[in-house]
Design an enzyme around this catalytic site. Structure first.
Site, short mmCIF file in Angstrom:
data_model
loop_
_atom_site.label_atom_id
_atom_site.label_comp_id
_atom_site.label_asym_id
_atom_site.label_seq_id
_atom_site.Cartn_x
_atom_site.Cartn_y
_atom_site.Cartn_z
N ASP A 47 -3.94 2.49 -5.08
CA ASP A 47 -2.61 2.51 -4.46
C ASP A 47 -2.29 1.26 -3.66
O ASP A 47 -1.40 1.28 -2.82
CB ASP A 47 -2.45 3.76 -3.60
CG ASP A 47 -2.91 3.56 -2.17
OD1 ASP A 47 -3.92 2.86 -1.97
OD2 ASP A 47 -2.25 4.09 -1.26
N GLU A 48 -3.02 0.16 -3.89
CA GLU A 48 -2.69 -1.05 -3.14
C GLU A 48 -2.83 -2.28 -4.02
O GLU A 48 -3.63 -2.30 -4.96
CB GLU A 48 -3.57 -1.19 -1.89
CG GLU A 48 -5.02 -1.31 -2.24
CD GLU A 48 -5.93 -1.55 -1.04
OE1 GLU A 48 -5.55 -2.32 -0.15
OE2 GLU A 48 -7.01 -0.98 -1.05
N ASP A 87 0.85 -1.20 0.00
CA ASP A 87 0.00 0.00 0.00
C ASP A 87 0.88 1.24 0.00
O ASP A 87 1.79 1.37 0.82
CB ASP A 87 -0.90 -0.02 1.25
CG ASP A 87 -1.97 1.06 1.22
OD1 ASP A 87 -3.16 0.71 1.15
OD2 ASP A 87 -1.60 2.25 1.27
P1 TTP Z 1 -5.16 5.13 1.36
O1 TTP Z 1 -4.17 4.07 1.01
O2 TTP Z 1 -6.25 4.77 2.29
O3 TTP Z 1 -4.41 6.38 2.01
P2 TTP Z 1 -3.00 6.98 1.70
O4 TTP Z 1 -2.26 6.20 0.68
O5 TTP Z 1 -3.16 8.43 1.36
O6 TTP Z 1 -2.28 6.92 3.11
P3 TTP Z 1 -1.68 5.63 3.85
O7 TTP Z 1 -0.22 5.89 3.98
O8 TTP Z 1 -2.38 5.61 5.16
O9 TTP Z 1 -1.99 4.45 3.01
O10 TTP Z 1 -5.82 5.70 0.06
C1 TTP Z 1 -5.12 5.87 -1.16
C2 TTP Z 1 -5.53 7.14 -1.86
O11 TTP Z 1 -6.95 7.13 -2.07
C3 TTP Z 1 -5.25 8.39 -1.04
O12 TTP Z 1 -3.94 8.88 -1.26
C4 TTP Z 1 -6.32 9.32 -1.50
C5 TTP Z 1 -7.47 8.43 -1.91
N1 TTP Z 1 -8.54 8.48 -0.87
C6 TTP Z 1 -9.58 9.39 -1.00
O13 TTP Z 1 -9.65 10.13 -1.97
N2 TTP Z 1 -10.54 9.45 -0.03
C7 TTP Z 1 -10.50 8.64 1.08
O14 TTP Z 1 -11.38 8.75 1.96
C8 TTP Z 1 -9.42 7.71 1.22
C9 TTP Z 1 -9.33 6.79 2.42
C10 TTP Z 1 -8.46 7.65 0.20
MG MG Z 2 -2.10 4.10 0.84
#
Ligand code: TTP
Ligand code: MG
Length: 414
Positions: free
Chosen positions: A104-105, A11
């Site tokens: 992103d995962e 992720d």
């Molecule tokens: P995530 O992987 O949940 O968050 P992240 O990558 O920003 O942070 P982390 O290091 O905790 O993984 O989500 C991936 C992308 O999806 C994030 O960069 C932006 C988008 N997103 C939204 O637009 N709205 C949301 O509520 C969430 C959770 C994510």
């Molecule tokens: Mg992320």
């Protein structure tokens, strides 16, 4: 001894915000908040901003109160999709068994890859390095575990830029204290119900039998019990978001009858729409494909102002395209496709700021969700749109919407 399975979950760290910091070095080390496009909420923020209590889905106004010195940036979806593709490419070099679970995962089945890449932990490190290189410097976190849901939880343990490995022998102790809320699928409401029973951890779930959980919460209860035992039979399904979604049929009999063709357009629109919605996709371009009796083929397309996924809009657009086609011969095959997903991605993207859908598309979305939910429960033929029998006006469609919504409410009450 059965060969242990290794599932890896990767992720990206603060994905959108990290890309902004990568592209603009002056933002590095700063509290960066991305969002505010639509509904005025935070999409994500850099780890520097998280220290001030800012998080995804928080209203921007609240974020500004908590972090007034932050840099606030509108999302650039196209750029993020581009980076997502680079990440996917980098991971795919390790195994064809890669499932992009969101923008992103990804999950990767690492079972047996030791022969090629050495111990699985080292594979995790190589994968992190490959992602960093492919993106020009972005970091990700990796979790390694015997099953999918544990791999996902593991990837969160050492964020950002982390690597966490959960060996089979460590799973029982890990689960004993794992809060139920950390199990994917256990939302706020379910967790509250569980708290009422005095159950806060997976260890406490295991105190009761599977039958107990099944009786109490049905399918969700049985699934929870399984997870609490560390069971997750889900495979890594290689999946990458499609570039287009389509359906077509070769007719039993060649025809020039436009009513027959429109009926097929409706069926196709239903299939394509349902599939798009299942994957959280939406596209701007609708294509109609026609093959004539003599096998000549034409395609015509229309590009709309907004990305759409509703059955009705796909149908209406396809009909308008068909109306504009002078049928040169009897038709032997008719198909409908939707493409132009750029700036979108798989399911999680529905959380993201989107161009404001027109209210009509919104209303149609509600009807589609109701129909999708009924079909999920009772099978594909449970709901047949009035249109499939008789092309009718708005009032009939409205009625179908009301009926479907009522039926859904009923189904949920059960
Ligand atoms: P995530 O992987 O949940 O968050 P992240 O990558 O920003 O942070 P982390 O290091 O905790 O993984 O989500 C991936 C992308 O999806 C994030 O960069 C932006 C988008 N997103 C939204 O637009 N709205 C949301 O509520 C969430 C959770 C994510
Ligand atoms: Mg992320």
């Amino acid at each position: 001894m059965p060969h242990p399975r290794w599932i890896m979950h990767m992720d990206m760290d603060a994905f959108f915000a990290s890309i902004e910091q990568l592209d603009d070095p002056s933002l590095r080390g700063k509290a960066v908040i991305v969002g505010g496009e639509h509904r005025g909420v935070v999409s994500t923020c850099s780890y520097e901003a998280r220290k001030f209590g800012v998080h995804s889905a928080m209203p921007i106004a609240e974020a500004r109160r908590r972090c007034p010195h932050g840099v606030y940036i509108r999302p650039r979806m196209r750029r993020y999709a581009e980076m997502s593709a680079l990440v996917r490419e980098a991971i795919s070099r390790f195994s064809p068994l890669v499932e992009m679970a969101s923008v992103d995962e990804a999950y990767l089945d690492a079972t047996g890859l030791e022969r090629l890449f050495g111990p699985v932990e080292s594979l995790g490190r190589q994968l992190k390095e490959a992602v960093r290189e492919a993106t020009g410097g972005l970091t990700c976190s990796v979790g390694i575990a015997p099953v999918k849901f544990l791999a996902k939880i593991a990837s969160e343990q050492r964020k950002p830029d982390g690597l966490f490995m959960l060996r089979p022998e460590d799973v029982p102790a890990f689960l004993a204290v794992l809060p139920v809320r950390a199990v994917p699928g256990v939302g706020r409401h379910f967790a509250a119900d569980l708290a009422q029973l005095g159950v806060k951890t997976c260890g406490e779930v295991s105190r009761y039998s599977e039958e107990f959980w099944k009786r109490k919460f049905g399918k969700a209860g049985a699934a929870l019990w399984q997870r609490a035992q560390g069971i997750d039979p889900r495979e890594v399904v290689p999946w990458t978001p499609p570039k287009s979604e389509s359906a077509e049929v070769t007719l039993d009999e060649d025809t020039r009858d436009r009513d027959v063709l429109r009926t097929w357009l409706m069926r196709h629109a239903e299939r394509v729409g349902a599939s798009l919605r299942r994957h959280g996709l939406a596209g701007r371009t609708v294509t109609v494909k026609i093959k004539y009796a003599d096998f000549r083929q034409i395609t015509r397309q229309t590009t709309l102002a907004h990305r759409i996924s509703s059955t009705e809009t796909i149908y209406d657009t396809a009909c308008a395209i068909l109306d504009g086609v002078e049928l040169a011969d009897r038709v032997r095959l008719i198909g409908v496709g939707v493409s132009g997903f750029e700036e979108g991605g798989p399911s999680q993207l529905s959380l993201m700021p989107e161009p404001k859908p027109q209210s009509e598309e919104k209303r149609r979305g509600r009807l589609d969700r109701a129909v999708d939910a009924l079909r999920e429960r009772y099978g594909r033929d449970a709901v047949v749109r009035g249109r499939l029998f008789e092309p009718q006006g708005e009032s009939d469609r409205e009625q179908a919407a009301v009926q479907a919504e009522r039926a859904e409410a009923q189904a949920l009450k059960k």
